[in-house]
Design a protein around this motif. Sequence first.
Motif, PDB file in Angstrom:
ATOM      1  N   ARG A   1       0.827  -1.208   0.000  1.00 24.67           N
ATOM      2  CA  ARG A   1       0.000   0.000   0.000  1.00 24.67           C
ATOM      3  C   ARG A   1       0.864   1.262   0.000  1.00 24.67           C
ATOM      4  O   ARG A   1       0.466   2.288  -0.566  1.00 24.67           O
ATOM      5  CB  ARG A   1      -0.941  -0.009   1.206  1.00 24.67           C
TER       6      ARG A   1
ATOM      7  N   SER B   1      -5.529  14.468  -2.871  1.00 21.86           N
ATOM      8  CA  SER B   1      -5.961  14.701  -1.499  1.00 21.86           C
ATOM      9  C   SER B   1      -5.890  13.414  -0.695  1.00 21.86           C
ATOM     10  O   SER B   1      -6.030  12.308  -1.239  1.00 21.86           O
ATOM     11  CB  SER B   1      -7.390  15.251  -1.470  1.00 21.86           C
TER      12      SER B   1
ATOM     13  N   LEU C   1      -8.061  12.393   1.391  1.00 23.02           N
ATOM     14  CA  LEU C   1      -9.383  11.765   1.389  1.00 23.02           C
ATOM     15  C   LEU C   1      -9.569  10.885   0.151  1.00 23.02           C
ATOM     16  O   LEU C   1     -10.105   9.775   0.239  1.00 23.02           O
ATOM     17  CB  LEU C   1     -10.472  12.836   1.443  1.00 23.02           C
ATOM     18  N   GLN C   2      -9.133  11.386  -1.016  1.00 25.98           N
ATOM     19  CA  GLN C   2      -9.246  10.592  -2.240  1.00 25.98           C
ATOM     20  C   GLN C   2      -8.355   9.364  -2.170  1.00 25.98           C
ATOM     21  O   GLN C   2      -8.766   8.260  -2.537  1.00 25.98           O
ATOM     22  CB  GLN C   2      -8.865  11.443  -3.451  1.00 25.98           C
TER      23      GLN C   2
ATOM     24  N   ALA D   1      -7.375   7.827   0.492  1.00 22.46           N
ATOM     25  CA  ALA D   1      -7.951   6.909   1.477  1.00 22.46           C
ATOM     26  C   ALA D   1      -9.068   6.088   0.865  1.00 22.46           C
ATOM     27  O   ALA D   1      -9.202   4.883   1.149  1.00 22.46           O
ATOM     28  CB  ALA D   1      -8.463   7.697   2.678  1.00 22.46           C
ATOM     29  N   ARG D   2      -9.879   6.709   0.009  1.00 19.99           N
ATOM     30  CA  ARG D   2     -10.946   5.957  -0.673  1.00 19.99           C
ATOM     31  C   ARG D   2     -10.359   4.938  -1.640  1.00 19.99           C
ATOM     32  O   ARG D   2     -10.837   3.800  -1.733  1.00 19.99           O
ATOM     33  CB  ARG D   2     -11.871   6.920  -1.414  1.00 19.99           C
ATOM     34  N   ASP D   3      -9.313   5.328  -2.365  1.00 19.82           N
ATOM     35  CA  ASP D   3      -8.701   4.414  -3.343  1.00 19.82           C
ATOM     36  C   ASP D   3      -8.036   3.213  -2.672  1.00 19.82           C
ATOM     37  O   ASP D   3      -8.057   2.104  -3.211  1.00 19.82           O
ATOM     38  CB  ASP D   3      -7.666   5.166  -4.181  1.00 19.82           C
TER      39      ASP D   3
ATOM     40  N   GLU E   1      -8.726   2.186   0.511  1.00 22.67           N
ATOM     41  CA  GLU E   1      -9.599   1.643   1.555  1.00 22.67           C
ATOM     42  C   GLU E   1      -8.912   1.705   2.920  1.00 22.67           C
ATOM     43  O   GLU E   1      -8.774   0.709   3.625  1.00 22.67           O
ATOM     44  CB  GLU E   1     -10.027   0.209   1.221  1.00 22.67           C
TER      45      GLU E   1
ATOM     46  N   ARG F   1      -8.017   4.586   6.477  1.00 22.86           N
ATOM     47  CA  ARG F   1      -8.422   5.776   7.200  1.00 22.86           C
ATOM     48  C   ARG F   1      -7.693   6.994   6.636  1.00 22.86           C
ATOM     49  O   ARG F   1      -6.491   6.938   6.342  1.00 22.86           O
ATOM     50  CB  ARG F   1      -8.114   5.643   8.689  1.00 22.86           C
ATOM     51  N   SER F   2      -8.412   8.099   6.493  1.00 23.58           N
ATOM     52  CA  SER F   2      -7.809   9.295   5.906  1.00 23.58           C
ATOM     53  C   SER F   2      -6.673   9.847   6.764  1.00 23.58           C
ATOM     54  O   SER F   2      -5.674  10.355   6.237  1.00 23.58           O
ATOM     55  CB  SER F   2      -8.875  10.378   5.702  1.00 23.58           C
TER      56      SER F   2
END
Length: 303
Positions: A78, A94, A96-97, A99-101, A103, A105-106
Motif C-alpha cells: 500500500r 488529497s 481523502l481521495q 484513502a478511498r482508493d 480503503e 483511514r484518511s
Amino acid sequence: MTSIIAIYRRFPTKESCIEHLETVRWKGKPHCPYCKSERVSKHTEQDRRSRWQCSLCRKSFSVTVGTIFHNSHVDLQRWFLLISLMFSAKKGLSALQAARDLEMRSATVWSMMHRIRKAMMDDGKLLAGIVEMDETFVGGKPRKSNHKDPDDKGWPRGRGSDKQPVVGAVERGGRVKAKVVSKDEMSAADMQRFMAAMMDPAKTVLNTDEYSGYNGMNAKVIHRTISHKHGYSRRDLFSGQFGNIHTNTIEGFWAIVKRAVYGQFHHVSKKYLPLYMNESTYRYNNRGNNNVLEDLLCLAIKP
C-alpha cells in the motif's frame, strides 16, 4: 511513470515488496541498522520471516528500520501504491481521495503522504542555462473572481495579504527549485542569496519580472527583465541565442501548485507548506522519469 497496475503486477504480495526494499537498501549485503554489523541472519519462523537478527548487538530488526516506513503497521504494497497515486496526479492528490482508493483511514493516509513528501528531497544540483526566477504567495483566501478593484483593501493581494511567500526558479525545459520564505526575506540581498543557492551564476542567463527585489542581479549573473505592464514576452538583441524574455515557465509551475492547493488540498498550513512544495517540485523534476519509484525508495531508506 509507475502505474498502480504495474505495482500490482510487480509486487503482488507484501513479501515481494519487502524483498525488493531489501535489495534496494542492502544490495545483497544485509547489515544491522543499529551497529552496522554484517553478522546477521534471517528469522525462520513463519510469522517473523521479514525480520533479521544481529549476532553482535542481539537486536531484531527489519529492512524498514530508519526509513519512512519504520513503525508503520501499513504493508509496503500500500505504501508503493500510494507513491504511484501521488505521482500520477499532476495537480496533487488529497488524502481523502487516496484513502478511498486504498480503503484506509484518511488520517493514516495523511500521515503516510507527509512521510513520502519529506523523502522527496532536492538533488542539490544547481540550475543552469536559461533560468526564470519568480516569487508567489500561497494559501489564504483566493481573490474574488468578479470585477472588483483588485486593490480593494478588503481583498489584498501579494505582499499585502496573509499568504505565505515562496521563491522559485526553473530551467526552461528542465528542473525547478522552490523555497518557502518569510515576508522579511524578500529584499534584494535575500533574492541574490536565493539565486546563488538555486543556480550557477556563471552558467546562467536569468529572466525575471520587474519586482524591485531583483535589482542588482546584473552584478552576479546575466539578468534580463520583462515588464508585465507592457506584455508577457518580448524580444531583444540576444533572443536568437537565449530565447525571448519571459517568466511564463515558472508562472506555469506556480499555476500547478495553486491548482493543487485550491483544487485538491483546499487548505495548506504554513507549517506543512514546505512538504507540499517538496512534492510539487519533485514530481515536476521527475515528470519524465520511468524509474521514479526506485529513485524515491533510495531517498526513503536514508536515515
